[in-house]
Design a protein around this motif. Structure first.
Motif, PDB file in Angstrom:
ATOM      1  N   THR A 111     -14.522  -7.139  14.946  1.00  0.00           N
ATOM      2  CA  THR A 111     -13.606  -6.188  15.570  1.00  0.00           C
ATOM      3  C   THR A 111     -12.654  -5.645  14.516  1.00  0.00           C
ATOM      4  O   THR A 111     -12.525  -6.192  13.418  1.00  0.00           O
ATOM      5  N   GLU A 112     -11.952  -4.581  14.880  1.00  0.00           N
ATOM      6  CA  GLU A 112     -10.984  -3.993  13.954  1.00  0.00           C
ATOM      7  C   GLU A 112      -9.845  -4.965  13.676  1.00  0.00           C
ATOM      8  O   GLU A 112      -9.372  -5.083  12.540  1.00  0.00           O
ATOM      9  N   GLN A 113      -9.406  -5.690  14.722  1.00  0.00           N
ATOM     10  CA  GLN A 113      -8.340  -6.665  14.541  1.00  0.00           C
ATOM     11  C   GLN A 113      -8.772  -7.785  13.584  1.00  0.00           C
ATOM     12  O   GLN A 113      -8.006  -8.216  12.717  1.00  0.00           O
ATOM     13  N   GLN A 114     -10.022  -8.229  13.715  1.00  0.00           N
ATOM     14  CA  GLN A 114     -10.518  -9.292  12.855  1.00  0.00           C
ATOM     15  C   GLN A 114     -10.577  -8.822  11.400  1.00  0.00           C
ATOM     16  O   GLN A 114     -10.199  -9.565  10.479  1.00  0.00           O
ATOM     17  N   CYS A 115     -11.025  -7.596  11.168  1.00  0.00           N
ATOM     18  CA  CYS A 115     -11.080  -7.064   9.801  1.00  0.00           C
ATOM     19  C   CYS A 115      -9.672  -6.938   9.212  1.00  0.00           C
ATOM     20  O   CYS A 115      -9.464  -7.200   8.020  1.00  0.00           O
ATOM     21  N   ASN A 116      -8.706  -6.550  10.036  1.00  0.00           N
ATOM     22  CA  ASN A 116      -7.326  -6.457   9.555  1.00  0.00           C
ATOM     23  C   ASN A 116      -6.786  -7.836   9.172  1.00  0.00           C
ATOM     24  O   ASN A 116      -6.044  -7.975   8.188  1.00  0.00           O
ATOM     25  N   GLU A 117      -7.154  -8.857   9.953  1.00  0.00           N
ATOM     26  CA  GLU A 117      -6.722 -10.218   9.624  1.00  0.00           C
ATOM     27  C   GLU A 117      -7.344 -10.692   8.309  1.00  0.00           C
ATOM     28  O   GLU A 117      -6.676 -11.344   7.495  1.00  0.00           O
ATOM     29  N   VAL A 118      -8.621 -10.362   8.097  1.00  0.00           N
ATOM     30  CA  VAL A 118      -9.286 -10.747   6.850  1.00  0.00           C
ATOM     31  C   VAL A 118      -8.615 -10.055   5.672  1.00  0.00           C
ATOM     32  O   VAL A 118      -8.359 -10.674   4.621  1.00  0.00           O
ATOM     33  N   GLN A 119      -8.278  -8.775   5.820  1.00  0.00           N
ATOM     34  CA  GLN A 119      -7.595  -8.057   4.740  1.00  0.00           C
ATOM     35  C   GLN A 119      -6.217  -8.653   4.466  1.00  0.00           C
ATOM     36  O   GLN A 119      -5.791  -8.758   3.306  1.00  0.00           O
ATOM     37  N   SER A 120      -5.536  -9.044   5.529  1.00  0.00           N
ATOM     38  CA  SER A 120      -4.224  -9.677   5.359  1.00  0.00           C
ATOM     39  C   SER A 120      -4.354 -11.009   4.629  1.00  0.00           C
ATOM     40  O   SER A 120      -3.561 -11.326   3.729  1.00  0.00           O
ATOM     41  N   ASN A 121      -5.386 -11.798   4.987  1.00  0.00           N
ATOM     42  CA  ASN A 121      -5.626 -13.074   4.304  1.00  0.00           C
ATOM     43  C   ASN A 121      -5.976 -12.852   2.835  1.00  0.00           C
ATOM     44  O   ASN A 121      -5.564 -13.616   1.958  1.00  0.00           O
ATOM     45  N   PHE A 123      -4.948 -10.305   1.000  1.00  0.00           N
ATOM     46  CA  PHE A 123      -3.720  -9.915   0.304  1.00  0.00           C
ATOM     47  C   PHE A 123      -2.894 -11.156  -0.042  1.00  0.00           C
ATOM     48  O   PHE A 123      -2.385 -11.282  -1.165  1.00  0.00           O
ATOM     49  N   ASP A 124      -2.784 -12.075   0.918  1.00  0.00           N
ATOM     50  CA  ASP A 124      -2.052 -13.319   0.657  1.00  0.00           C
ATOM     51  C   ASP A 124      -2.717 -14.128  -0.453  1.00  0.00           C
ATOM     52  O   ASP A 124      -2.032 -14.737  -1.293  1.00  0.00           O
ATOM     53  N   ASP A 133       1.031  -6.147  -9.267  1.00  0.00           N
ATOM     54  CA  ASP A 133       1.215  -5.126  -8.221  1.00  0.00           C
ATOM     55  C   ASP A 133       0.024  -4.184  -8.165  1.00  0.00           C
ATOM     56  O   ASP A 133      -0.401  -3.759  -7.079  1.00  0.00           O
ATOM     57  N   ASP A 134      -0.524  -3.839  -9.324  1.00  0.00           N
ATOM     58  CA  ASP A 134      -1.674  -2.937  -9.350  1.00  0.00           C
ATOM     59  C   ASP A 134      -2.896  -3.603  -8.718  1.00  0.00           C
ATOM     60  O   ASP A 134      -3.657  -2.967  -7.975  1.00  0.00           O
ATOM     61  N   GLN A 135      -3.102  -4.905  -9.002  1.00  0.00           N
ATOM     62  CA  GLN A 135      -4.236  -5.615  -8.416  1.00  0.00           C
ATOM     63  C   GLN A 135      -4.067  -5.825  -6.914  1.00  0.00           C
ATOM     64  O   GLN A 135      -5.053  -5.854  -6.167  1.00  0.00           O
ATOM     65  N   LEU A 136      -2.820  -5.958  -6.450  1.00  0.00           N
ATOM     66  CA  LEU A 136      -2.582  -6.112  -5.012  1.00  0.00           C
ATOM     67  C   LEU A 136      -2.910  -4.848  -4.237  1.00  0.00           C
ATOM     68  O   LEU A 136      -3.197  -4.897  -3.037  1.00  0.00           O
ATOM     69  N   ASP A 137      -2.874  -3.702  -4.914  1.00  0.00           N
ATOM     70  CA  ASP A 137      -3.199  -2.429  -4.268  1.00  0.00           C
ATOM     71  C   ASP A 137      -4.707  -2.198  -4.340  1.00  0.00           C
ATOM     72  O   ASP A 137      -5.190  -1.225  -4.925  1.00  0.00           O
ATOM     73  N   PHE A 138      -5.474  -3.107  -3.741  1.00  0.00           N
ATOM     74  CA  PHE A 138      -6.934  -3.029  -3.855  1.00  0.00           C
ATOM     75  C   PHE A 138      -7.526  -2.098  -2.794  1.00  0.00           C
ATOM     76  O   PHE A 138      -6.966  -1.897  -1.715  1.00  0.00           O
ATOM     77  N   THR A 139      -8.665  -1.526  -3.139  1.00  0.00           N
ATOM     78  CA  THR A 139      -9.406  -0.645  -2.234  1.00  0.00           C
ATOM     79  C   THR A 139     -10.363  -1.486  -1.398  1.00  0.00           C
ATOM     80  O   THR A 139     -10.987  -2.421  -1.903  1.00  0.00           O
ATOM     81  N   THR A 140     -10.488  -1.158  -0.105  1.00  0.00           N
ATOM     82  CA  THR A 140     -11.373  -1.889   0.796  1.00  0.00           C
ATOM     83  C   THR A 140     -12.445  -0.972   1.346  1.00  0.00           C
ATOM     84  O   THR A 140     -12.144   0.135   1.805  1.00  0.00           O
ATOM     85  N   LEU A 141     -13.693  -1.428   1.301  1.00  0.00           N
ATOM     86  CA  LEU A 141     -14.803  -0.726   1.917  1.00  0.00           C
ATOM     87  C   LEU A 141     -15.468  -1.647   2.933  1.00  0.00           C
ATOM     88  O   LEU A 141     -15.311  -2.874   2.875  1.00  0.00           O
ATOM     89  N   TYR A 142     -16.202  -1.052   3.836  1.00  0.00           N
ATOM     90  CA  TYR A 142     -16.889  -1.793   4.898  1.00  0.00           C
ATOM     91  C   TYR A 142     -18.382  -1.552   4.733  1.00  0.00           C
ATOM     92  O   TYR A 142     -18.813  -0.413   4.491  1.00  0.00           O
ATOM     93  N   ALA A 143     -19.170  -2.614   4.855  1.00  0.00           N
ATOM     94  CA  ALA A 143     -20.593  -2.472   4.542  1.00  0.00           C
ATOM     95  C   ALA A 143     -21.455  -3.371   5.409  1.00  0.00           C
ATOM     96  O   ALA A 143     -20.981  -4.356   6.006  1.00  0.00           O
TER      97      ALA A 143
END
Length: 589
Positions: A111-121, A123-124, A133-143
């Motif tokens: 789900t979208e909520q689950q993907c957001n949680e994974v991205q948050s994890n 980032f942590d 700071d530059d590495q924390l600004d990572f790009t995310t793709l879905y596949a």
């Protein structure tokens, strides 16, 4: 990697083409790093496939100098795991800025909520590992690698329009910088892989850091140890393209190539122009954490199957392996005759080495693994690992008990998305985890998932509680009989079946109680002229417990050995003679 190669016009003969090793195909894991290249929109992209298992961390460390970016592949259902942390930490320390790819988003449970949680994890996790700071600004793709598409936007429950891997390739061109290096400078290349060709000799692989090289150029080898490497001449230059290999006349800075002619070059050495003054830095390589003693097989059944039996042959094979593996060390054993100490990152790496050797016709005996300790400020330090278990609720108690006996500490216990399952996080000493994987599979009835990764060195946690019962030891040689095994089965679990060769000092089973028991598994039933009703009873035996190589490595105790032949794995006592074992125990007491 298969989908990227297909997207760029390469024809694949099957699945997982980068996993060319026979053991990789059998086990479904990547063991050694491999590279290739492909063209896209006028650019040449060099790609390196690395293992995810921490036991093969040396394969990751040695190739990080060959790349300028990374794709971090994360399961959209599971999120970051221990292996994710291990590989990511290496990449961040090298200054790479990963592009995150959430895979398996086509599954109904995503789900979208689950993907957001994974991205948050994630980032942590980046922040915890010291990302800039530059590495924390990572790009995310879905596949969805199975369906062969990637997207910049999450498409829940459906594929995007015109599905393909083009968005991922575009992200590589956008976020991965071109290789540094001056094509007009002095030629220099750091060797990151070596292999031996029966016709061409040693083949050295690496990325050219600066300058150009042509077939016929004079070169010299600068060893990372400082020892002289000698001068030579380039005889051939190769480059992998797609699933094939191209022969080149020349190459320049940024190219990943394989060359022949530098016979003295090893991993972490530098190949350069004859007037090159200094070697390139190979980067940090973490030391091994486990060691085993390899020696010739000296059991009464030795020499019946193998073709390589002597200690010198075993030593040659081990040294050849150490030349191609940066995380493996081979040391002679003081006073050990033809024995060698092999240090590696984990029991899986050691197990695969032994498996390859037995398939090549070697017979050998190996000791149980022991951890490599460090002494810091006069205190003994041992390697600690983070252990993540995903199990059903009913198995949490037995798993916690089992790891507590192995000096593990529970750090976190929380439910996961799947109903009725939990994720337990422990920190445990490496020595306590030897053989735990097979026990874990038994306790969870094959339904659990176990992830391990080296964390750090910590203070010695004390001796382990008893995690194994006693064993049944054969006191005679010959072939086992149904009569003898039928009498022994109530005493424990047998490791051998009927009509199997055994010898004095061989371990044939596990005793049902603590302590060792010497038994006679070759005893035959006495034949007499007298018949009675009980003598014709049929004997039914349970199937014996069959050990895999990994099971055996985790099972043997310090006074035992594993006998490895091309077709058999046997357990035995280090000292076969019963009187000698008892005498040694009395002296130790």
């Amino acid at each position: 990697m298969d989908r990227l190669l297909s997207q760029t016009g390469n024809t694949l003969a099957g699945d997982r083409v980068m996993d060319s090793n026979a053991l990789e195909k059998e086990r479904g894991i990547t063991i050694s790093s491999k590279y290739t290249s492909f063209g896209y929109k006028g650019f040449t992209i060099n790609a390196v496939d690395t293992p995810g298992h921490a036991d093969f961390g040396g394969e990751v460390e040695r190739i990080l100098g060959m790349v300028d970016g990374a794709l971090l592949l994360v399961d959209a259902n599971e999120g970051p795991l221990s292996q994710t942390k291990f590989v990511l930490e290496k990449a961040l320390k090298r200054g790479l800025k990963p592009v995150v790819v959430l895979n398996k988003v086509d599954r109904p449970s995503v789900t979208e909520q689950q993907c957001n949680e994974v991205q948050s994890n994630l980032f942590d996790l980046f922040a915890h590992l010291g990302a800039t700071d530059d590495q924390l600004d990572f790009t995310t793709l879905y596949a969805s690698a199975r369906e062969g598409w990637a997207s910049k936007e999450l498409c829940v429950g459906q594929a995007p329009e015109n599905p393909s891997m083009a968005p991922l390739l575009d992200a590589i061109l956008e976020h991965v910088p071109p290789p540094p290096g001056d094509p007009q400078g002095q030629f220099a290349m750091l060797v990151t892989m070596t292999e031996r060709d029966s016709f061409l000799g040693r083949v050295a692989t690496g990325r050219i850091a600066s300058g150009q090289v042509k077939v016929g150029d004079k070169i010299k080898v600068l060893r990372h140890s400082g020892a002289p490497g000698g001068d030579s001449k380039v005889t051939k230059i190769f480059k992998r393209s797609g699933v094939g290999k191209l022969e080149l006349e020349s190459a320049s800075a940024g190219d990943i190539i394989s060359m022949t002619g530098a016979a003295a070059a090893g991993i972490a050495d530098t190949i350069g122009a004859v007037d090159l003054a200094a070697a390139l830095s190979p980067g940090p390589i973490e030391p091994p954490t486990l060691s085993m003693i390899f020696g010739p097989n000296d059991s009464p059944l030795a020499g019946r199957e193998g073709t390589h039996l002597t200690g010198s042959k075993i030593g040659e094979r081990l040294n050849a392996e150490a030349e191609t593996s940066v995380s493996l060390r081979v040391l002679p054993v003081d006073g050990g005759g033809e024995s060698f100490e092999v240090q590696a990152r984990g029991e899986l790496q050691l197990g695969l080495l032994i498996e390859n050797m037995r398939r090549e016709g070697y017979e050998l005996s190996v000791s149980p693994p022991v951890v490599v300790y460090r002494i810091v400020n006069g205190q003994r330090m041992e390697p600690l690992e983070e252990v993540v278990c995903e199990i059903e609720d009913e198995f949490s108690g037995p798993i916690i008990d089992a790891l507590s006996l192995r000096r593990g500490e529970l750090l976190e216990m929380k439910p996961i998305e799947v109903e009725g399952k939990q994720r337990l996080t422990f920190v445990a000493p490496s020595r306590g985890l030897i053989g735990f994987r097979s026990l874990f599979a038994t306790l969870t009835r094959g339904s659990g998932m176990l992830h391990r990764a080296f964390q750090s060195y910590g203070h010695y946690k004390g001796p382990l509680d008893k995690v194994r019962k006693g064993v049944l030891i054969s006191m005679a040689g010959g072939k086992t009989t149904t009569h003898a095994l039928g009498l022994l089965e109530p005493r424990g679990v047998l490791f051998t079946g009927i009509q199997q060769e055994v010898y004095n000092g061989m371990i044939i089973g596990e005793c049902s109680r603590d302590g060792e028991m010497e038994v006679n598994p070759v005893r035959e039933k006495k034949l007499t002229n007298v018949r009675n009703t009980g003598s014709e009873e049929k004997v039914s035996l349970s199937p014996p417990r069959i050990f895999t190589l990994e099971d055996a490595i985790g099972y043997v105790a310090e006074d035992e050995l594993i006998e490895v032949t091309p077709s058999k794995i046997r357990l035995r006592k280090r000292m076969l003679d019963s009187s000698a074992r008892k005498s040694l125990k009395r002296k130790a007491a």
